[in-house]
Design an enzyme around this catalytic site. Structure first.
Site, PDB file in Angstrom:
ATOM      1  N   SER A 114       1.352   3.236 -18.945  1.00  0.00           N
ATOM      2  CA  SER A 114       1.429   4.505 -19.674  1.00  0.00           C
ATOM      3  C   SER A 114       1.348   4.253 -21.182  1.00  0.00           C
ATOM      4  O   SER A 114       0.926   5.128 -21.927  1.00  0.00           O
ATOM      5  CB  SER A 114       2.740   5.199 -19.339  1.00  0.00           C
ATOM      6  OG  SER A 114       3.821   4.369 -19.699  1.00  0.00           O
TER       7      SER A 114
ATOM      8  N   TYR B 271       5.593   8.320 -19.042  1.00  0.00           N
ATOM      9  CA  TYR B 271       5.347   8.868 -17.711  1.00  0.00           C
ATOM     10  C   TYR B 271       6.667   9.096 -16.965  1.00  0.00           C
ATOM     11  O   TYR B 271       6.714   9.863 -16.003  1.00  0.00           O
ATOM     12  CB  TYR B 271       4.518   7.880 -16.874  1.00  0.00           C
ATOM     13  CG  TYR B 271       3.022   7.901 -17.119  1.00  0.00           C
ATOM     14  CD1 TYR B 271       2.451   8.529 -18.223  1.00  0.00           C
ATOM     15  CD2 TYR B 271       2.175   7.252 -16.216  1.00  0.00           C
ATOM     16  CE1 TYR B 271       1.074   8.515 -18.413  1.00  0.00           C
ATOM     17  CE2 TYR B 271       0.800   7.243 -16.391  1.00  0.00           C
ATOM     18  CZ  TYR B 271       0.252   7.873 -17.490  1.00  0.00           C
ATOM     19  OH  TYR B 271      -1.106   7.853 -17.665  1.00  0.00           O
TER      20      TYR B 271
ATOM     21  N   CYS C 264       2.853  -0.902 -14.602  1.00  0.00           N
ATOM     22  CA  CYS C 264       3.781   0.181 -14.901  1.00  0.00           C
ATOM     23  C   CYS C 264       4.517   0.504 -13.601  1.00  0.00           C
ATOM     24  O   CYS C 264       3.878   0.807 -12.586  1.00  0.00           O
ATOM     25  CB  CYS C 264       2.971   1.398 -15.370  1.00  0.00           C
ATOM     26  SG  CYS C 264       3.945   2.878 -15.658  1.00  0.00           S
TER      27      CYS C 264
ATOM     28  N   THR D 177       6.497   3.025 -12.989  1.00  0.00           N
ATOM     29  CA  THR D 177       6.454   4.452 -12.686  1.00  0.00           C
ATOM     30  C   THR D 177       5.147   4.776 -11.951  1.00  0.00           C
ATOM     31  O   THR D 177       5.151   5.481 -10.939  1.00  0.00           O
ATOM     32  CB  THR D 177       6.583   5.274 -13.986  1.00  0.00           C
ATOM     33  OG1 THR D 177       7.690   4.751 -14.733  1.00  0.00           O
ATOM     34  CG2 THR D 177       6.796   6.725 -13.709  1.00  0.00           C
TER      35      THR D 177
ATOM     36  N   CYS E 270      11.193  -1.650 -15.469  1.00  0.00           N
ATOM     37  CA  CYS E 270      10.286  -0.919 -16.349  1.00  0.00           C
ATOM     38  C   CYS E 270       9.712  -1.950 -17.313  1.00  0.00           C
ATOM     39  O   CYS E 270      10.460  -2.761 -17.881  1.00  0.00           O
ATOM     40  CB  CYS E 270      11.036   0.168 -17.105  1.00  0.00           C
ATOM     41  SG  CYS E 270      10.018   0.919 -18.401  1.00  0.00           S
TER      42      CYS E 270
ATOM     43  N   HIS F 263       8.639  -1.859 -20.189  1.00  0.00           N
ATOM     44  CA  HIS F 263       9.032  -1.793 -21.601  1.00  0.00           C
ATOM     45  C   HIS F 263      10.330  -2.560 -21.880  1.00  0.00           C
ATOM     46  O   HIS F 263      10.579  -2.969 -23.007  1.00  0.00           O
ATOM     47  CB  HIS F 263       9.280  -0.343 -22.027  1.00  0.00           C
ATOM     48  CG  HIS F 263       8.048   0.474 -22.240  1.00  0.00           C
ATOM     49  ND1 HIS F 263       7.210   0.840 -21.225  1.00  0.00           N
ATOM     50  CD2 HIS F 263       7.530   0.995 -23.375  1.00  0.00           C
ATOM     51  CE1 HIS F 263       6.222   1.574 -21.709  1.00  0.00           C
ATOM     52  NE2 HIS F 263       6.389   1.685 -23.021  1.00  0.00           N
TER      53      HIS F 263
HETATM   54  N1  DGL Z   1       6.367   1.052 -18.585  1.00  0.00           N
HETATM   55  C1  DGL Z   1       6.528   2.022 -17.565  1.00  0.00           C
HETATM   56  C2  DGL Z   1       7.258   1.450 -16.361  1.00  0.00           C
HETATM   57  O1  DGL Z   1       7.197   0.273 -16.121  1.00  0.00           O
HETATM   58  C3  DGL Z   1       7.192   3.333 -17.894  1.00  0.00           C
HETATM   59  C4  DGL Z   1       7.098   3.887 -19.225  1.00  0.00           C
HETATM   60  C5  DGL Z   1       7.010   5.384 -19.224  1.00  0.00           C
HETATM   61  O2  DGL Z   1       8.004   6.077 -18.939  1.00  0.00           O
HETATM   62  O3  DGL Z   1       5.917   5.828 -19.479  1.00  0.00           O
HETATM   63  O4  DGL Z   1       7.861   2.188 -15.633  1.00  0.00           O
END
Ligand code: DGL
Length: 277
Positions: free
Chosen positions: A14, A45, A76, A78, A195, A197
């Site tokens: 995302s 996302y 990602c 999500t 996640c 991030h």
């Molecule tokens: N980096 C994404 C993940 O691994 C999520 C980031 C978002 O909420 O867009 O879930």
């Protein structure tokens, strides 16, 4: 419909988070070409509905296929939780049954069995990933004896996306969610950063977590799983080009992407702005 000639491995997220996955993969598999796509204009996302995450992810995967990728990794959680299965089952057979899209939840669920002694595991992730229960389901399938507790951390992605990972605001939210998790299950001895991030918040996480608890970012494990996958799928492997390059696409401003991406990759990158939809 799409070309069969070798192309880069696509990595989709995302926003910037998937760069932690790309970084891990490039360390283990530097010989391949990579094409990264961050849908920064529509991130995060995490709070979005199943249908929206599916549609956005579908557009991104299709775009990467049009740019020649034979294999796309959803870097990602999500998107892996909410879109992977539908893309694999509904879209791929129509687009090109020889191409592949892989997620990052399964490889993480596989490895966790060897990283917990207490058999109590914590998951920190976006609201979307936690609500989807994907980690619980995958882990239970592979390791029925493991107790899984998930906590959504809705402020962690914005902290990273807005370059606030080192700020006092990050201290507040990181401590809050870690305390919340450990209060629910004090026996947890391993926490999955579910996640992509979250590894950027590692210094803050380590500041507030008991030193005996293992904190697990995904990059290294996703990379090992991909290495293994390519060994087992020689046909597909032959259709992944090997020039050692990485290119970056974003749906937001290319200059902003370039600056932010350096935080994740610790090296300068160039980015191209694209439009999805
Ligand atoms: N980096 C994404 C993940 O691994 C999520 C980031 C978002 O909420 O867009 O879930």
């Amino acid at each position: 419909m799409f070309s069969k000639s070798p192309g880069p491995i696509g990595i989709f997220d995302s926003g910037y988070g998937g760069l932690t996955i790309l970084h891990g993969i490039r360390q283990q598999l530097p010989e391949y070409d990579y094409l990264y796509l961050g849908d920064n204009a529509r991130a995060p996302y995490g709070p979005r509905s199943f249908d929206v995450v599916y549609e956005f992810t579908r557009q991104a995967v299709r775009f990467l296929f049009e740019r020649g990728c034979q294999l796309v990794i959803l870097g990602c959680n999500t998107a892996s939780a909410k879109a992977l299965r539908s893309i694999q089952q509904k879209d791929l057979p129509q687009w090109d049954a020889d191409r592949r899209v892989l997620g990052i939840i399964r490889p993480t669920a596989e490895i966790i069995g060897s990283l917990t002694k207490s058999r109590h595991v914590g998951i920190l992730a976006t609201e979307g990933t936690i609500k989807s229960e994907s980690y619980n389901l995958e882990i239970k399938k592979l390791h029925p004896d493991i107790e899984v507790t998930g906590v959504a951390c809705p402020f962690w992605v914005p902290l990273v996306e807005y370059n606030e990972a080192d700020s006092p605001g990050a201290d507040y939210f990181v401590k809050k969610n870690l305390d919340q998790l450990m209060r629910i299950d004090p026996q947890i001895d391993a926490i999955i950063l579910g996640c992509t991030h979250y590894p950027l918040l590692m210094p803050k996480i380590l500041k507030y977590i008991h030193p005996g608890i293992r904190v697990i970012p995904q990059g290294e494990y996703v990379a090992s799983a991909l290495t293994d996958y390519l060994h087992r799928h020689t046909d597909l492997e032959a259709r992944c080009s090997k020039g050692g390059t990485a290119h970056y696409l974003t749906t937001e401003n290319a200059d902003t992407f370039r600056q932010q991406a350096q935080l994740f990759l610790h090296e300068p990158v160039e980015a191209e702005k694209i439009i999805l939809g």
